[in-house]
Design a protein around this motif. Structure first.
Motif, PDB file in Angstrom:
ATOM      1  N   ARG A 252     -10.925  -6.690   5.363  1.00  0.00           N
ATOM      2  CA  ARG A 252     -11.483  -5.353   5.250  1.00  0.00           C
ATOM      3  C   ARG A 252     -10.388  -4.286   5.335  1.00  0.00           C
ATOM      4  O   ARG A 252      -9.452  -4.409   6.124  1.00  0.00           O
ATOM      5  CB  ARG A 252     -12.525  -5.115   6.347  1.00  0.00           C
ATOM      6  CG  ARG A 252     -13.220  -3.756   6.214  1.00  0.00           C
ATOM      7  CD  ARG A 252     -14.245  -3.522   7.292  1.00  0.00           C
ATOM      8  NE  ARG A 252     -15.424  -4.372   7.124  1.00  0.00           N
ATOM      9  CZ  ARG A 252     -15.808  -5.281   7.990  1.00  0.00           C
ATOM     10  NH1 ARG A 252     -15.134  -5.476   9.086  1.00  0.00           N
ATOM     11  NH2 ARG A 252     -16.879  -6.013   7.766  1.00  0.00           N
ATOM     12  N   CYS A 253     -10.569  -3.242   4.516  1.00  0.00           N
ATOM     13  CA  CYS A 253      -9.615  -2.137   4.565  1.00  0.00           C
ATOM     14  C   CYS A 253     -10.035  -1.174   5.676  1.00  0.00           C
ATOM     15  O   CYS A 253     -11.149  -0.675   5.670  1.00  0.00           O
ATOM     16  CB  CYS A 253      -9.596  -1.405   3.225  1.00  0.00           C
ATOM     17  SG  CYS A 253      -8.712   0.156   3.300  1.00  0.00           S
ATOM     18  N   PRO A 254      -9.154  -0.909   6.649  1.00  0.00           N
ATOM     19  CA  PRO A 254      -9.540  -0.027   7.745  1.00  0.00           C
ATOM     20  C   PRO A 254      -9.667   1.429   7.301  1.00  0.00           C
ATOM     21  O   PRO A 254     -10.265   2.249   7.994  1.00  0.00           O
ATOM     22  CB  PRO A 254      -8.403  -0.194   8.753  1.00  0.00           C
ATOM     23  CG  PRO A 254      -7.267  -0.770   7.996  1.00  0.00           C
ATOM     24  CD  PRO A 254      -7.801  -1.438   6.780  1.00  0.00           C
ATOM     25  N   SER A 255      -9.123   1.756   6.124  1.00  0.00           N
ATOM     26  CA  SER A 255      -9.152   3.127   5.658  1.00  0.00           C
ATOM     27  C   SER A 255     -10.461   3.458   4.933  1.00  0.00           C
ATOM     28  O   SER A 255     -11.133   4.434   5.248  1.00  0.00           O
ATOM     29  CB  SER A 255      -7.959   3.387   4.748  1.00  0.00           C
ATOM     30  OG  SER A 255      -8.035   4.668   4.193  1.00  0.00           O
ATOM     31  N   CYS A 256     -10.841   2.602   3.946  1.00  0.00           N
ATOM     32  CA  CYS A 256     -12.046   2.921   3.174  1.00  0.00           C
ATOM     33  C   CYS A 256     -13.175   1.916   3.378  1.00  0.00           C
ATOM     34  O   CYS A 256     -14.292   2.118   2.903  1.00  0.00           O
ATOM     35  CB  CYS A 256     -11.713   3.014   1.681  1.00  0.00           C
ATOM     36  SG  CYS A 256     -11.353   1.412   0.929  1.00  0.00           S
ATOM     37  N   GLY A 257     -12.894   0.811   4.060  1.00  0.00           N
ATOM     38  CA  GLY A 257     -13.954  -0.148   4.329  1.00  0.00           C
ATOM     39  C   GLY A 257     -14.158  -1.189   3.227  1.00  0.00           C
ATOM     40  O   GLY A 257     -14.983  -2.092   3.372  1.00  0.00           O
ATOM     41  N   HIS A 258     -13.400  -1.085   2.157  1.00  0.00           N
ATOM     42  CA  HIS A 258     -13.530  -2.048   1.070  1.00  0.00           C
ATOM     43  C   HIS A 258     -13.134  -3.436   1.583  1.00  0.00           C
ATOM     44  O   HIS A 258     -12.083  -3.622   2.193  1.00  0.00           O
ATOM     45  CB  HIS A 258     -12.629  -1.644  -0.105  1.00  0.00           C
ATOM     46  CG  HIS A 258     -12.668  -2.615  -1.247  1.00  0.00           C
ATOM     47  ND1 HIS A 258     -13.806  -2.811  -2.010  1.00  0.00           N
ATOM     48  CD2 HIS A 258     -11.731  -3.454  -1.753  1.00  0.00           C
ATOM     49  CE1 HIS A 258     -13.562  -3.733  -2.931  1.00  0.00           C
ATOM     50  NE2 HIS A 258     -12.312  -4.131  -2.806  1.00  0.00           N
ATOM     51  N   CYS A 259     -14.004  -4.401   1.319  1.00  0.00           N
ATOM     52  CA  CYS A 259     -13.767  -5.731   1.861  1.00  0.00           C
ATOM     53  C   CYS A 259     -13.671  -6.750   0.745  1.00  0.00           C
ATOM     54  O   CYS A 259     -14.650  -6.989   0.038  1.00  0.00           O
ATOM     55  CB  CYS A 259     -14.908  -6.084   2.814  1.00  0.00           C
ATOM     56  SG  CYS A 259     -14.730  -7.686   3.586  1.00  0.00           S
TER      57      CYS A 259
ATOM     58  N   VAL B 215      -2.913  -5.057   0.697  1.00  0.00           N
ATOM     59  CA  VAL B 215      -2.991  -3.866  -0.152  1.00  0.00           C
ATOM     60  C   VAL B 215      -4.438  -3.704  -0.592  1.00  0.00           C
ATOM     61  O   VAL B 215      -5.005  -4.585  -1.242  1.00  0.00           O
ATOM     62  CB  VAL B 215      -2.098  -3.984  -1.416  1.00  0.00           C
ATOM     63  CG1 VAL B 215      -2.206  -2.715  -2.253  1.00  0.00           C
ATOM     64  CG2 VAL B 215      -0.655  -4.250  -1.049  1.00  0.00           C
ATOM     65  N   CYS B 216      -5.069  -2.577  -0.220  1.00  0.00           N
ATOM     66  CA  CYS B 216      -6.473  -2.372  -0.564  1.00  0.00           C
ATOM     67  C   CYS B 216      -6.615  -2.134  -2.070  1.00  0.00           C
ATOM     68  O   CYS B 216      -5.935  -1.275  -2.638  1.00  0.00           O
ATOM     69  CB  CYS B 216      -7.026  -1.196   0.221  1.00  0.00           C
ATOM     70  SG  CYS B 216      -8.720  -0.811  -0.238  1.00  0.00           S
ATOM     71  N   LEU B 217      -7.506  -2.891  -2.694  1.00  0.00           N
ATOM     72  CA  LEU B 217      -7.696  -2.766  -4.140  1.00  0.00           C
ATOM     73  C   LEU B 217      -8.444  -1.484  -4.489  1.00  0.00           C
ATOM     74  O   LEU B 217      -8.370  -1.002  -5.608  1.00  0.00           O
ATOM     75  CB  LEU B 217      -8.489  -3.967  -4.668  1.00  0.00           C
ATOM     76  CG  LEU B 217      -7.747  -5.305  -4.680  1.00  0.00           C
ATOM     77  CD1 LEU B 217      -8.659  -6.405  -5.168  1.00  0.00           C
ATOM     78  CD2 LEU B 217      -6.496  -5.223  -5.540  1.00  0.00           C
ATOM     79  N   SER B 218      -9.174  -0.949  -3.514  1.00  0.00           N
ATOM     80  CA  SER B 218      -9.975   0.239  -3.788  1.00  0.00           C
ATOM     81  C   SER B 218      -9.196   1.534  -3.565  1.00  0.00           C
ATOM     82  O   SER B 218      -9.208   2.421  -4.411  1.00  0.00           O
ATOM     83  CB  SER B 218     -11.231   0.198  -2.919  1.00  0.00           C
ATOM     84  OG  SER B 218     -11.917   1.398  -3.001  1.00  0.00           O
ATOM     85  N   CYS B 219      -8.497   1.634  -2.419  1.00  0.00           N
ATOM     86  CA  CYS B 219      -7.833   2.905  -2.125  1.00  0.00           C
ATOM     87  C   CYS B 219      -6.313   2.808  -2.052  1.00  0.00           C
ATOM     88  O   CYS B 219      -5.625   3.816  -1.875  1.00  0.00           O
ATOM     89  CB  CYS B 219      -8.378   3.515  -0.840  1.00  0.00           C
ATOM     90  SG  CYS B 219      -7.803   2.688   0.646  1.00  0.00           S
ATOM     91  N   GLY B 220      -5.797   1.615  -2.126  1.00  0.00           N
ATOM     92  CA  GLY B 220      -4.347   1.472  -2.138  1.00  0.00           C
ATOM     93  C   GLY B 220      -3.690   1.437  -0.763  1.00  0.00           C
ATOM     94  O   GLY B 220      -2.476   1.307  -0.648  1.00  0.00           O
ATOM     95  N   PHE B 221      -4.508   1.544   0.289  1.00  0.00           N
ATOM     96  CA  PHE B 221      -3.973   1.480   1.654  1.00  0.00           C
ATOM     97  C   PHE B 221      -3.240   0.144   1.843  1.00  0.00           C
ATOM     98  O   PHE B 221      -3.751  -0.915   1.502  1.00  0.00           O
ATOM     99  CB  PHE B 221      -5.132   1.604   2.642  1.00  0.00           C
ATOM    100  CG  PHE B 221      -4.708   1.668   4.082  1.00  0.00           C
ATOM    101  CD1 PHE B 221      -4.361   2.870   4.660  1.00  0.00           C
ATOM    102  CD2 PHE B 221      -4.667   0.519   4.855  1.00  0.00           C
ATOM    103  CE1 PHE B 221      -3.969   2.922   5.996  1.00  0.00           C
ATOM    104  CE2 PHE B 221      -4.282   0.563   6.184  1.00  0.00           C
ATOM    105  CZ  PHE B 221      -3.931   1.781   6.743  1.00  0.00           C
ATOM    106  N   ALA B 222      -2.014   0.220   2.359  1.00  0.00           N
ATOM    107  CA  ALA B 222      -1.234  -1.014   2.468  1.00  0.00           C
ATOM    108  C   ALA B 222      -0.585  -1.143   3.833  1.00  0.00           C
ATOM    109  O   ALA B 222      -0.386  -0.150   4.540  1.00  0.00           O
ATOM    110  CB  ALA B 222      -0.166  -1.045   1.381  1.00  0.00           C
TER     111      ALA B 222
HETATM  112 ZN    ZN Z   1      -9.177   0.905   1.157  1.00  0.00          ZN
END
Ligand code: ZN
Length: 414
Positions: A345-352, A364-371
């Motif tokens: 899970r991405c802690p920034s946008c929640g995309h899992c 690396v989050c596929l949705s928001c790019g948080f890495a």
């Molecule tokens: Zn994200």
């Protein structure tokens, strides 16, 4: 391993139900020098017997275990496995045959009954050096003199023990039984002490800790407690072990045994240091600790073959247990959270998504790019979940030793 499969199995069940015994073999699986049920600590005291006293202890241990074998045979033949039923059946006989004191016989009966608690499908046998339990009627401490008065086949013996000041203070709170064990030719007592658990500290936040293979522990502050040193030693030992196992001589077996001890002591030292540091950080910054609830880790985690051995090792469980007990002694609450998706899970946008985790180490989050570092992300997710655990924290996974007496604590977040 120098012990055959048979002996290993014997050790495993003999110890499992109650932890009333101790064997060097078991110490590899669960280190019992310090096991806990939150407020109970087992402390290890080295006895310093004279040659004659050591001989008496040896005979006492082997006689008590012979008595256990005898009782076990009776239990097996008559299919009687309850302690009191067994006592009715063979107490008198055992006392006369083995010349043991009444309390010794009672302890032997409990040991056999405990051993059969797990299942009654295999007949139990006991090694002549297996640990035996003493209670206050056959063992008493003279703490100021650093000596114990202990029942042996030669009568009562006053034996000195080595003990630091901290252990001496703990001994004053000793309760219940004490185990006598011979490990590597040395004599030890394992005494159960009760420590007052301090009131939980008021906390403002949670420190998430991800325990792993590549990095032993990473916390949500980004502090990486690397397992490099421990891994290097392990790797070196594993290579050597394979070589020695192929050799298969008596000398190589002896070397293997020694190696296992070295590795165990080193990992234990590292675990003590790491757990101490993590708990100190949490306490200093007024935070609770959140860990993954790893009841099903073996079935859940997919690790590369080369990492599996490390993952399933006792050292992993030991670090968790150390964190839990050190936290309890410091009044730092520990919360166990659902480990599903903590690394996805991405802690920034929640995309899992599974694909968020590019490699073992990078996220690396596929949705928001948080890495970031994958283990750090996991620790952050554990922190967030830990904050959510407020009213009913789950302590069921607190330690391998079981923790029946644990009080649920509230996390002061409201
Ligand atoms: Zn994200």
């Amino acid at each position: 391993m120098p012990l055959g499969a048979e002996a290993q199995r014997a050790c495993a069940w003999e110890q499992a139900p109650c932890f009333s015994g101790f064997s060097p073999l078991l110490a590899q699986t669960f280190d019992l020098y310090y096991y806990l049920t939150i407020v109970k600590l087992t402390i290890q005291l080295k006895l310093l017997p004279t040659a004659a006293q050591a001989d008496a202890l040896r005979r006492t241990l082997s006689t008590a275990n012979a008595a256990c074998d005898y009782i076990s045979a009776v239990a097996w033949q008559t299919r009687t496995f309850g302690k009191f039923a067994l006592q009715k059946l063979c107490y008198q006989e055992v006392r006369e045959t083995f010349n043991l004191t009444a309390q010794m016989v009672i302890r032997a009966l409990s040991k056999v009954a405990d051993a059969y608690k797990l299942d009654t499908n295999t007949k139990r046998t006991f090694r002549s050096t297996s640990a035996i339990a003493y209670d206050d009627r056959i063992l008493s401490f003279a703490i100021p003199d650093s000596s114990v008065s202990i029942w042996t086949m030669d009568g009562r013996a006053a034996i000195a023990f080595a003990c630091g000041t901290r252990h001496k203070a703990l001994l004053a709170s000793r309760r219940g039984q004490t185990d006598l064990a011979c490990v590597g030719g040395n004599w030890y007592l394992f005494a159960t002490c009760e420590v007052d658990e301090p009131d939980p500290l008021d906390v403002d936040d949670v420190l998430g800790v991800d325990l792993g293979v590549t990095n032993i522990a990473v916390d949500s502050d980004g502090q990486v407690h690397s397992g490099k040193a421990i891994k290097n030693v392990r790797y070196r030992h594993r290579q050597l072990r394979n070589k020695l196992q192929r050799k298969g001589t008596l000398g190589s077996h002896r070397r293997l045994w020694k190696l296992a001890g070295q590795e165990r002591r080193f990992a234990k030292h590292v675990n003590h240091t790491l757990s101490k540091r993590i708990v100190a950080t949490a306490k200093r910054t007024k935070r609770a600790i959140a860990l993954e609830n790893l009841t099903h880790i073996r079935t859940r985690v997919r690790a590369r073959k080369s990492q599996r051995a490390a993952l399933h090792s006792w050292a992993f469980a030991q670090l968790r247990a150390f964190i839990v007990y050190k936290a309890a002694l410091e009044g730092v609450a520990v919360h166990f959270v659902d480990p599903r998706n903590t690394s996805r899970r991405c802690p920034s946008c929640g995309h899992c998504a599974k694909e968020n985790r590019k490699t073992q180490s990078s996220f690396v989050c596929l949705s928001c790019g948080f890495a970031g570092l994958a283990d750090r992300i996991a620790a952050e997710n554990i922190r967030v979940l830990g904050r959510a655990v407020v009213s009913q924290p789950d302590y069921s996974d607190a330690s391998g030793a079981g923790s029946a007496r644990v009080k649920p604590k509230r996390l002061g977040l409201e």
